[in-house]
Design a protein around this motif. Structure first.
Motif, short mmCIF file in Angstrom:
data_model
loop_
_atom_site.label_atom_id
_atom_site.label_comp_id
_atom_site.label_asym_id
_atom_site.label_seq_id
_atom_site.Cartn_x
_atom_site.Cartn_y
_atom_site.Cartn_z
N ARG A 53 0.65 -0.99 0.22
CA ARG A 53 -0.11 -0.20 -0.02
C ARG A 53 0.75 0.78 -0.22
N ASP A 54 2.04 0.75 0.89
CA ASP A 54 3.14 2.13 0.47
C ASP A 54 3.80 3.04 -1.03
N ALA A 55 3.67 1.71 -1.62
CA ALA A 55 4.81 1.42 -2.73
C ALA A 55 3.96 1.93 -3.59
N TYR A 56 2.72 0.82 -3.96
CA TYR A 56 1.88 1.65 -4.97
C TYR A 56 0.07 1.49 -4.09
N PRO A 57 -0.39 2.83 -3.44
CA PRO A 57 -1.71 3.27 -3.34
C PRO A 57 -2.27 2.82 -3.63
N ASP A 58 -2.25 3.19 -4.80
CA ASP A 58 -3.64 2.86 -5.95
C ASP A 58 -4.03 1.50 -6.87
N ILE A 59 -2.50 0.88 -6.04
CA ILE A 59 -2.93 -1.28 -6.61
C ILE A 59 -3.92 -1.56 -5.92
N PRO A 60 -5.29 -2.06 -5.79
CA PRO A 60 -5.58 -3.52 -4.58
C PRO A 60 -4.84 -4.52 -4.25
N VAL A 61 -5.15 -4.53 -3.45
CA VAL A 61 -4.35 -5.90 -2.66
C VAL A 61 -5.78 -6.98 -2.02
N VAL A 62 -5.72 -8.27 -2.28
CA VAL A 62 -6.84 -9.67 -2.44
C VAL A 62 -5.32 -10.45 -1.65
N ALA A 63 -5.46 -10.41 0.10
CA ALA A 63 -4.39 -11.30 1.07
C ALA A 63 -5.17 -12.36 1.40
N GLU A 64 -4.42 -13.55 1.63
CA GLU A 64 -5.48 -13.89 2.20
C GLU A 64 -6.12 -14.43 3.72
N GLU A 65 -5.46 -13.59 4.78
CA GLU A 65 -5.71 -13.80 6.09
C GLU A 65 -6.88 -12.30 5.74
N ALA A 66 -6.90 -11.58 5.11
CA ALA A 66 -8.10 -10.24 5.36
C ALA A 66 -9.08 -10.83 4.54
N ALA A 67 -9.07 -11.69 3.02
CA ALA A 67 -10.49 -12.54 2.78
C ALA A 67 -11.00 -13.49 3.66
N THR A 96 -11.99 -4.82 -7.29
CA THR A 96 -10.74 -5.11 -7.92
C THR A 96 -10.62 -5.08 -9.12
N ALA A 97 -9.91 -4.43 -10.27
CA ALA A 97 -10.77 -3.81 -11.76
C ALA A 97 -9.78 -4.89 -12.59
N ASP A 98 -9.00 -4.05 -12.90
CA ASP A 98 -8.00 -4.70 -14.05
C ASP A 98 -6.42 -4.95 -13.60
N GLN A 99 -6.60 -4.82 -12.42
CA GLN A 99 -4.66 -4.61 -11.55
C GLN A 99 -4.61 -4.89 -10.29
N PHE A 100 -3.97 -5.80 -9.43
CA PHE A 100 -4.56 -6.00 -8.05
C PHE A 100 -3.46 -6.69 -7.75
N PHE A 101 -3.01 -6.46 -6.81
CA PHE A 101 -1.73 -7.62 -6.41
C PHE A 101 -2.84 -8.85 -5.44
N LEU A 102 -2.44 -10.07 -6.01
CA LEU A 102 -2.43 -11.39 -4.43
C LEU A 102 -1.89 -11.67 -3.64
N VAL A 103 -2.01 -12.08 -2.41
CA VAL A 103 -0.74 -12.59 -1.42
C VAL A 103 -1.08 -13.32 -0.75
N ASP A 104 -0.34 -14.19 -0.35
CA ASP A 104 -0.65 -15.23 0.41
C ASP A 104 0.52 -15.46 1.29
N PRO A 105 0.77 -14.80 2.79
CA PRO A 105 1.10 -14.61 3.49
C PRO A 105 2.38 -15.31 4.16
N LEU A 106 1.81 -16.79 3.91
CA LEU A 106 2.40 -17.84 4.18
C LEU A 106 1.64 -19.34 3.92
N ASP A 107 2.36 -19.83 2.54
CA ASP A 107 1.23 -20.54 1.70
C ASP A 107 2.03 -22.27 2.47
#
Length: 265
Positions: free
Chosen positions: A52-66, A74-85
């Motif tokens: 969020r600090d580096a890319y404030p305009d790109i949404p982040v979908v993260a496992e635990e938050a989800a 989410t639109a055309d661009q977003f991050f997907l995060v699994d903090p501990l797969d």
């Protein structure tokens, strides 16, 4: 450069994961009966905050938050995060767990980082950027080494899930000349195919997009392909699915040598 900053963020979260890994951490169970630890939560906080600090305009979908119902639009661009797969691997302390961060554009994983803190390895790759791996020591990347899938004319090495089965004996794999089967945890399976240590990764069980996006990006950058069982590319940003929850994946097969994709038809 996005891919370099994603790698730095993954390394930072990996240090916190290793700190917790060395403690007597508590294991809890989420609503879907999957395990979660302080390491999952702490790593996700680091990653999401840094993105969020580096890319404030790109949404982040993260496992635990989800899992807690906090999912941004989410639109055309977003991050997907699994903090501990590979939480089961983390809990069993076998080292085969990873940090996964991917950038999605128009349904495609265009950049991805997979970091295995306990093993001391990191892989990264992106569209038109190549694919690389490096050792990690004291939280820092070593020299980058280019990697690519291997071409094979005959017997294939398949790699499958250590916790969910390798697929050995499944009739859906009978069309492929598989001679050996390996097992590994988390998204390491994608990385091993990308680096030419295995040829095919079938997954006939449930996965979510944050489980696969980073490894998929790396494999594509290395020359491979991840297909659904109907031969279509695995896509991302799947919401409002009639037969499953948001961000759930269908079954798929990841290929190194894409000539074998044709055998699926």
């Amino acid at each position: 450069m996005v891919i370099s900053s994603l790698a730095d963020i993954a390394l930072l979260s990996g240090q916190e994961i290793l700190r917790i890994y060395g403690t007597e951490f508590v294991v809890e169970t989420k609503a879907d009966q999957s395990p979660v630890t302080l390491a999952d939560v702490a790593a996700e906080a680091i990653i999401v905050g840094a993105l969020r600090d580096a890319y404030p305009d790109i949404p982040v979908v993260a496992e635990e938050a989800a899992a807690a119902g906090r999912v941004p639009h989410t639109a055309d661009q977003f991050f997907l995060v699994d903090p501990l797969d590979g939480s089961k691997e983390f809990i069993s302390r076998n080292g085969e767990f990873t940090v996964n961060i991917a950038l999605i554009e128009n349904g495609e994983p265009v950049a991805g980082v997979v970091h295995a803190p306990a093993i001391g390895r990191i892989w990264w790759g992106g569209r038109a950027q190549g694919c690389f791996e490096a050792e990690v020591r004291d939280g820092a990347r070593g020299a980058a080494r280019p990697i690519a899938v291997r071409a094979t004319e005959g017997a294939l090495c398949a790699i499958g899930s250590r916790s969910h089965g390798s697929g050995e004996g499944d009739a859906r794999l009978s069309r492929y000349p598989i001679a050996t089967y390996l097992s590994a945890g988390s998204s390491l399976k994608f990385c091993l195919v990308a680096s030419g240590k295995a040829d095919i990764y079938p997954r006939f069980g449930r996965t979510m997009e944050w489980d696969t996006a980073a490894g998929d990006a790396i494999l594509r950058a290395a020359g491979g392909r991840v297909e659904c069982l109907d031969g279509s590319l695995l896509r991302y940003g799947k919401r409002n699915q009639a037969d499953d929850t948001d961000f759930a994946n269908p079954h798929f097969i990841a290929f190194g040598d894409t000539r074998f994709c044709a055998l699926a038809s």
